[in-house]
Design a protein around this motif. Structure first.
Motif, PDB file in Angstrom:
ATOM      1  N   UNK A 167      -1.339  -5.961  12.458  1.00 24.89           N
ATOM      2  CA  UNK A 167      -1.695  -4.582  12.847  1.00 24.89           C
ATOM      3  C   UNK A 167      -1.259  -3.610  11.760  1.00 24.89           C
ATOM      4  N   UNK A 168      -0.794  -4.137  10.616  1.00 27.80           N
ATOM      5  CA  UNK A 168      -0.387  -3.266   9.520  1.00 27.80           C
ATOM      6  C   UNK A 168      -1.622  -2.829   8.731  1.00 27.80           C
ATOM      7  N   UNK A 169      -1.446  -1.807   7.913  1.00 29.17           N
ATOM      8  CA  UNK A 169      -2.598  -1.298   7.167  1.00 29.17           C
ATOM      9  C   UNK A 169      -2.982  -2.291   6.077  1.00 29.17           C
ATOM     10  N   UNK A 170      -4.269  -2.661   5.996  1.00 28.72           N
ATOM     11  CA  UNK A 170      -4.694  -3.606   4.952  1.00 28.72           C
ATOM     12  C   UNK A 170      -4.660  -2.949   3.578  1.00 28.72           C
ATOM     13  N   UNK A 203       4.997  -2.635   2.288  1.00 28.24           N
ATOM     14  CA  UNK A 203       4.084  -2.668   3.430  1.00 28.24           C
ATOM     15  C   UNK A 203       4.711  -1.893   4.564  1.00 28.24           C
ATOM     16  N   UNK A 204       3.895  -1.579   5.589  1.00 29.78           N
ATOM     17  CA  UNK A 204       4.472  -0.896   6.738  1.00 29.78           C
ATOM     18  C   UNK A 204       3.555   0.142   7.334  1.00 29.78           C
ATOM     19  N   UNK A 205       4.160   1.202   7.844  1.00 26.92           N
ATOM     20  CA  UNK A 205       3.438   2.230   8.600  1.00 26.92           C
ATOM     21  C   UNK A 205       3.769   3.605   8.038  1.00 26.92           C
ATOM     22  N   UNK A 235      10.132  -2.459   1.111  1.00 25.79           N
ATOM     23  CA  UNK A 235       9.643  -2.713  -0.238  1.00 25.79           C
ATOM     24  C   UNK A 235      10.645  -3.519  -1.050  1.00 25.79           C
ATOM     25  N   UNK A 236      10.170  -4.121  -2.145  1.00 25.59           N
ATOM     26  CA  UNK A 236      11.071  -4.781  -3.092  1.00 25.59           C
ATOM     27  C   UNK A 236      10.692  -4.296  -4.487  1.00 25.59           C
ATOM     28  N   UNK A 237      11.724  -4.244  -5.347  1.00 23.67           N
ATOM     29  CA  UNK A 237      11.459  -3.882  -6.741  1.00 23.67           C
ATOM     30  C   UNK A 237      12.503  -4.529  -7.633  1.00 23.67           C
ATOM     31  N   UNK A 238      12.232  -4.478  -8.919  1.00 25.70           N
ATOM     32  CA  UNK A 238      13.151  -5.022  -9.910  1.00 25.70           C
ATOM     33  C   UNK A 238      14.297  -4.021 -10.101  1.00 25.70           C
ATOM     34  N   UNK A 239      15.518  -4.536 -10.278  1.00 24.29           N
ATOM     35  CA  UNK A 239      16.679  -3.640 -10.400  1.00 24.29           C
ATOM     36  C   UNK A 239      16.503  -2.638 -11.545  1.00 24.29           C
TER      37      UNK A 239
END
Length: 563
Positions: free
Chosen positions: A165-168, A411-413, A419-423
């Motif tokens: 149900x998350x945004x594509x 991802x999310x609403x 989220x993930x990112x490089x340090x």
């Protein structure tokens, strides 16, 4: 706090509804504000009926999903039910796996490890399927962005049915079927289902194929209601029907797992708020502190003794979660003060050792304190992972989308994301996020708003009025607990600060010249006691509830703010 009062709806509509229903003007006004204007609409609202659920086959790809699962059942394939580790994901896995087990024994369940695998579909999960001769994965509450993962599974001879149900993103994974009402090419009439709700529509379709009515799925409604409450989706339309009937199941025939949780906290009748604050945090605690499979185990267990044992373990995880949450929140608050972060439009903090399982809760607490779009980062393997929370009216998902050059995945609403990112990208991302928010946010959104439905005189609050008001439940986004504004109140002289640290306000109020009075409690409003002392007149914003004391039940005002 900014106080606003909703506009008074069209007087003619209010009057017509008032006459049709034979209710007070205030009740008719509240209904029209919620888009309910006719006797028929009011009937649907007050008596949510399973007949009002939509045909599941209106959802794009539903026919394909059903055909693929029926094929798997007919050919005795091994099926893996895969879901995320939060409440929506674990209830979805419990729902789908226990339903499918009524039709085949060839069912396995899989919840990714929050720390080793992270959110959503993982390569590890696909390898697990391939190694165990599993040819179909049903992914719930995740998968809408798993384009490479679904392709990888296909190479290994594993098919996917996705219920999300998350945004594509721009592309849809090349799965056998992708059920997501938020797909642009999906014409399903109700867009606000949670992940478990989409899973429910799939089992409804499977039952329909067998010629069975939706009533046969009643034992699963409690799981859907829990996910609806926990995932903070609007309690309107189909969600209202499912939440209403699900609460009824929880309160009349709860599954062993729920019963065991409720025995731990000694609670009788549950509202959707209780589901959010009692059941949901405990189910969530398993995935936060240990592993989401512990929650699934509790939710599908039929043996009451075993359920008691699992509930006690989950209670311990929840206590551990509370400790972690308290410690990290204190550290984060200190960091914000030291770095003068509270002077920015955003709150972004990072603690290398912070527990990944609770950063979402900490982000919510910081949002309550500073009322800014908030991100809490921690170290996750060789990356940084964050939970994002927003303030009312501001879309944090769109803000993150504008920062994608620094982000690996997100991802999310609108109001919550991950989220993930490089340090090495942390500082650049933090600056970009501040820049995007400062340029796009309406500054008044940075002051919390209390929105009252309408102004009321105290004499309008009668037992009959409250009896009808109670039937507006279940409450949640799209159908919040009604909030009222009353002016020129005075305390009858007994107002005092109560609670261990004197942080709550207890008083009894009247609106002169009327002599009647009503009790009131204001949580965390203890410091406002001077405003009401010595019969000083004041205004209040409040909701109405019942106070039970020594076996006597009386109505009371639950104060939100006074001035």
């Amino acid at each position: 706090m900014r106080w606003t009062v909703k506009p008074i709806p069209n007087p003619e509509k209010v009057q017509n509804l008032q006459q049709a229903l034979g209710v007070e003007k205030a009740i008719a006004t509240l209904l029209v504000q919620r888009g309910i204007e006719t006797f028929e609409e009011a009937k649907k609202f007050f008596r949510p009926s399973l007949k009002d659920l939509h045909d599941p086959f209106l959802m794009k790809d539903m026919d394909k999903a059903v055909a693929r699962i029926e094929q798997a059942l007919a050919e005795e394939e091994n099926i893996l039910v895969y879901g995320d580790y939060d409440v929506d994901g674990t209830t979805s896995v419990a729902l789908m796996s226990s339903y499918l087990k009524t039709r085949t024994p060839q069912i396995a369940t899989y919840i990714p490890d929050r720390y080793a695998e992270g959110y959503g579909v993982s390569y590890q999960g696909i390898d697990y399927a391939a190694d165990n001769d599993i040819t179909l994965i049903i992914a719930l509450d995740c998968g809408i962005k798993a384009i490479e993962k679904v392709a990888y599974a296909k190479e290994k001879g594993v098919d996917f049915v996705i219920c999300d149900h998350h945004r594509p993103g721009k592309k849809i994974p090349n799965a056998v079927a992708v059920l997501d009402p938020k797909r642009e090419d999906c014409e399903y009439p109700y867009k606000e289902l949670c992940g478990c709700g989409v899973g429910f529509k799939l089992i409804q379709a499977l039952e329909e194929k067998l010629g069975n009515p939706v009533e046969t799925l009643m034992p699963f409604f409690d799981l859907v209601a829990t996910a609806i409450g926990a995932d903070i989706v609007p309690i309107t339309g189909e969600n209202r029907v499912l939440a209403y009937h699900g609460l009824h199941v929880i309160n009349t025939l709860p599954r062993s797992g729920f019963k065991a949780i409720l025995n731990q906290v000694k609670k009788e009748t549950l509202t959707i708020t209780d589901v959010v604050f009692i059941i949901a945090p405990r189910i969530n605690a398993a995935g936060r502190m240990k592993h989401g499979l512990h929650a699934v185990q509790l939710l599908v267990e039929e043996d009451e003794k075993l359920a008691e044992k699992y509930a006690a373990e989950i209670e311990a995880y929840n206590a551990e979660r509370k400790d972690a949450d308290r410690t990290i929140t204190e550290e984060a608050l200190q960091l914000i003060e030291e770095l003068k972060e509270q002077e920015r439009f955003t709150t972004v903090v990072y603690g290398e050792h912070w527990h990944k399982g609770v950063i979402g809760i900490v982000a919510s607490r910081l949002t309550e304190t500073y009322y800014r779009p908030t991100l809490v980062f921690t170290k996750s393997g060789n990356k940084l992972a964050a939970s994002a929370r927003s303030v009312k009216g501001f879309d944090v998902y769109n803000a993150l989308e504008a920062c994608t050059e620094h982000i690996e995945q997100f991802g999310g609403h609108k109001y919550a994301a991950g989220l993930t990112l490089d340090e090495s990208c942390y500082e650049a991302f933090k600056n970009k996020f501040e820049e995007v928010v400062s340029q796009s946010i309406d500054q008044k959104l940075l002051t919390p708003e209390i929105n009252a439905d309408l102004e009321l005189n105290l004499k309008e609050i009668t037992p009959k009025f409250y009896r009808i008001l109670k039937q507006f439940a279940p409450f949640g986004p799209g159908n919040m607990t009604p909030v009222f504004l009353t002016q020129h109140l005075t305390d009858t002289g007994y107002g005092k600060a109560v609670g261990q640290t004197q942080n709550h306000l207890k008083c009894s109020v009247q609106q002169l010249p009327d002599k009647n009075f009503i009790g009131a409690i204001g949580f965390n409003l203890g410091d406002k006691l001077p405003l009401i002392q010595h019969k000083k007149p004041f205004d209040a914003v409040y909701s109405i509830d019942e106070n039970e004391w020594n076996g006597n039940v009386s109505l009371q005002l639950k104060l939100r703010d006074i001035r």
